[in-house]
Design an enzyme around this catalytic site. Structure first.
Site, PDB file in Angstrom:
ATOM      1  N   SER A 105      -3.409   0.449   2.555  1.00  0.00           N
ATOM      2  CA  SER A 105      -3.179   0.407   3.884  1.00  0.00           C
ATOM      3  C   SER A 105      -4.656   0.411   4.624  1.00  0.00           C
ATOM      4  O   SER A 105      -4.410  -0.137   5.805  1.00  0.00           O
ATOM      5  CB  SER A 105      -2.196   1.567   4.246  1.00  0.00           C
ATOM      6  OG  SER A 105      -2.730   2.799   3.992  1.00  0.00           O
ATOM      7  N   SER A 106      -5.528   1.059   4.287  1.00  0.00           N
ATOM      8  CA  SER A 106      -6.826   0.977   4.972  1.00  0.00           C
ATOM      9  C   SER A 106      -7.283  -0.240   5.031  1.00  0.00           C
ATOM     10  O   SER A 106      -7.804  -0.702   6.256  1.00  0.00           O
ATOM     11  CB  SER A 106      -7.687   2.038   4.207  1.00  0.00           C
ATOM     12  OG  SER A 106      -7.306   3.074   3.725  1.00  0.00           O
ATOM     13  N   ASP A 151      -9.525  -4.829  -2.160  1.00  0.00           N
ATOM     14  CA  ASP A 151      -8.495  -4.708  -1.187  1.00  0.00           C
ATOM     15  C   ASP A 151      -8.877  -5.643  -0.122  1.00  0.00           C
ATOM     16  O   ASP A 151      -7.787  -6.314   0.320  1.00  0.00           O
ATOM     17  CB  ASP A 151      -8.626  -3.317  -0.774  1.00  0.00           C
ATOM     18  CG  ASP A 151      -8.248  -2.311  -1.632  1.00  0.00           C
ATOM     19  OD1 ASP A 151      -8.003  -2.790  -2.878  1.00  0.00           O
ATOM     20  OD2 ASP A 151      -8.537  -1.217  -1.468  1.00  0.00           O
TER      21      ASP A 151
HETATM   22  C1  GLA Z   1      -9.929   1.366  -5.676  1.00  0.00           C
HETATM   23  C2  GLA Z   1     -11.132   0.796  -4.688  1.00  0.00           C
HETATM   24  C3  GLA Z   1     -11.014  -0.710  -5.415  1.00  0.00           C
HETATM   25  C4  GLA Z   1     -11.169  -0.960  -6.795  1.00  0.00           C
HETATM   26  C5  GLA Z   1     -10.188  -0.318  -7.555  1.00  0.00           C
HETATM   27  C6  GLA Z   1     -10.341   0.060  -9.051  1.00  0.00           C
HETATM   28  O1  GLA Z   1      -8.679   1.080  -5.417  1.00  0.00           O
HETATM   29  O2  GLA Z   1     -10.633   0.723  -3.592  1.00  0.00           O
HETATM   30  O3  GLA Z   1     -12.289  -1.372  -4.615  1.00  0.00           O
HETATM   31  O4  GLA Z   1     -12.505  -0.477  -7.236  1.00  0.00           O
HETATM   32  O5  GLA Z   1      -9.993   1.311  -7.009  1.00  0.00           O
HETATM   33  O6  GLA Z   1     -10.012  -1.299  -9.405  1.00  0.00           O
END
Ligand code: GLA
Length: 338
Positions: A105-106, A151
């Site tokens: 969500s961020s 993300d």
């Molecule tokens: C978190 C981080 C991502 C990624 C995952 C592991 O969600 O936000 O950037 O590194 O861990 O895959």
């Protein structure tokens, strides 16, 4: 002016993004919508509709903020640094994404806000890769969450109804069909508190940096399996996970092109075993959530995101009786102006 940015689910390719590796996320249907309209004054008046809160952000200020306000501060500062002059405006933010549900969500918030403000200024100063990097800096430098680029790239590049293979070394993206027939993907909350998640995540990043240093590499992507096996423990296991997880991403891509749902399930299980045994980011609560999924007939299930608690992603065959708290996730569309 309105912009929408979705949450994401990473099908496979975990802890690979900050190692220049491969990931295979898709956008979910739910996301964050940001509306903006020009206004008088010298500030941004932001209505966080879902939270029922309002914040006033002076455009010239670089003051630090907490909670959702840190994201707004960060976006304003990073846009300013990129030469984008945001005018005074009113902003309304609504989110359909549960916070802390592992759906990013961020990233959806920063991407939707940035897209809406860029549209308001009429600026085309940033392409989507640059925007992903900008939004990642907001999380790293303004919110204080050390994350990779997964993300933001997923949110900005996911094709409608499909997954996207992202090569984090070149930032090349390729659409991958996500036709699972009547099988469904769902996330399950392990219910584990997230207290140690950040420190555990950072420790893994440091171990990967130590591997690179020991092997004289810029990125773990360049590591050779035989060199990795000669490293001392736990570095050897950490690097082995990353190398094999990259291979599993391409195996999943091949399985999806064939429409081989059984193989997709097996790859989720293999990823989980590697995250549990080699990368050691599982917890007893996560293991219980995986067991619940498997007992409900899941073809495969694995811990997602950073781990150390959080959520499990499971692939259920048609007509399975899903655990009551399972959240079905379907591929939606990437970030866009509405
Ligand atoms: C978190 C981080 C991502 C990624 C995952 C592991 O969600 O936000 O950037 O590194 O861990 O895959």
């Amino acid at each position: 002016m309105r912009a929408f940015a979705p949450g994401r689910v990473n099908l496979i390719g975990e802890h690979t993004d900050y190692n220049g590796g491969l990931c295979l996320p898709f956008a979910v249907e739910q996301g964050v919508t940001v509306s903006v309209a020009s206004a008088g004054g010298d500030a941004l008046e932001v209505h966080a509709m879902t939270l029922g809160e309002v914040g006033l952000f002076e455009l010239e200020s670089r003051a630090r903020a907490e909670g959702w306000r840190a994201f707004v501060r960060g976006v304003l500062a990073e846009l300013a640094d990129a030469g984008v002059v945001v005018p005074p405006a009113r902003v309304w933010i609504t989110s359909e994404l549960p916070i802390g549900a592992g759906l990013a969500s961020s990233a959806a918030l920063t991407v939707a806000l940035s897209l809406a403000l860029l549209a308001l200024t009429g600026s085309s100063a940033l392409n989507r890769r640059e925007l992903a990097a900008l939004c990642s800096r907001v999380e790293n430098d303004w919110v204080g969450a050390r994350t990779g680029l997964l993300d933001q790239m997923a949110c900005l590049f996911a094709p409608p109804g499909e997954a996207v293979r992202i090569d984090m070394a070149s930032l090349e993206v390729a659409p991958v069909p996500l036709d699972l027939g009547r099988a469904v993907l769902a996330t399950i909350d392990s219910g584990a508190p997230h207290e140690h998640a950040a420190s555990g995540y950072n420790a893994r990043r440091e171990e990967c940096a130590a591997v690179c240093q020991a092997l004289g590499l810029r990125s773990l992507r360049e590591a050779l399996p035989e060199d990795v096996e000669r490293l001392p423990e736990p570095l050897s296991r950490r690097a082995r996970h990353v190398l094999r997880e990259n291979e599993r991403v391409d195996a999943m891509v091949a399985a999806l092109w064939r429409g081989d749902v059984e193989e997709a399930g097996m790859l989720l299980d293999a990823s989980h075993a590697s995250l549990r045994d080699d990368y050691e980011v599982s917890t007893p609560e996560v293991e219980r959530a995986v067991t619940r999924a498997k007992e409900a007939g899941a073809l495969g299930a694995r811990v997602v995101g950073g781990g150390f608690g959080g959520h499990v992603l499971a692939l259920f065959p048609p007509d399975a009786d899903l655990p009551g708290d399972a959240l079905v996730v379907r591929p939606g569309r990437g970030a866009r102006l509405l």
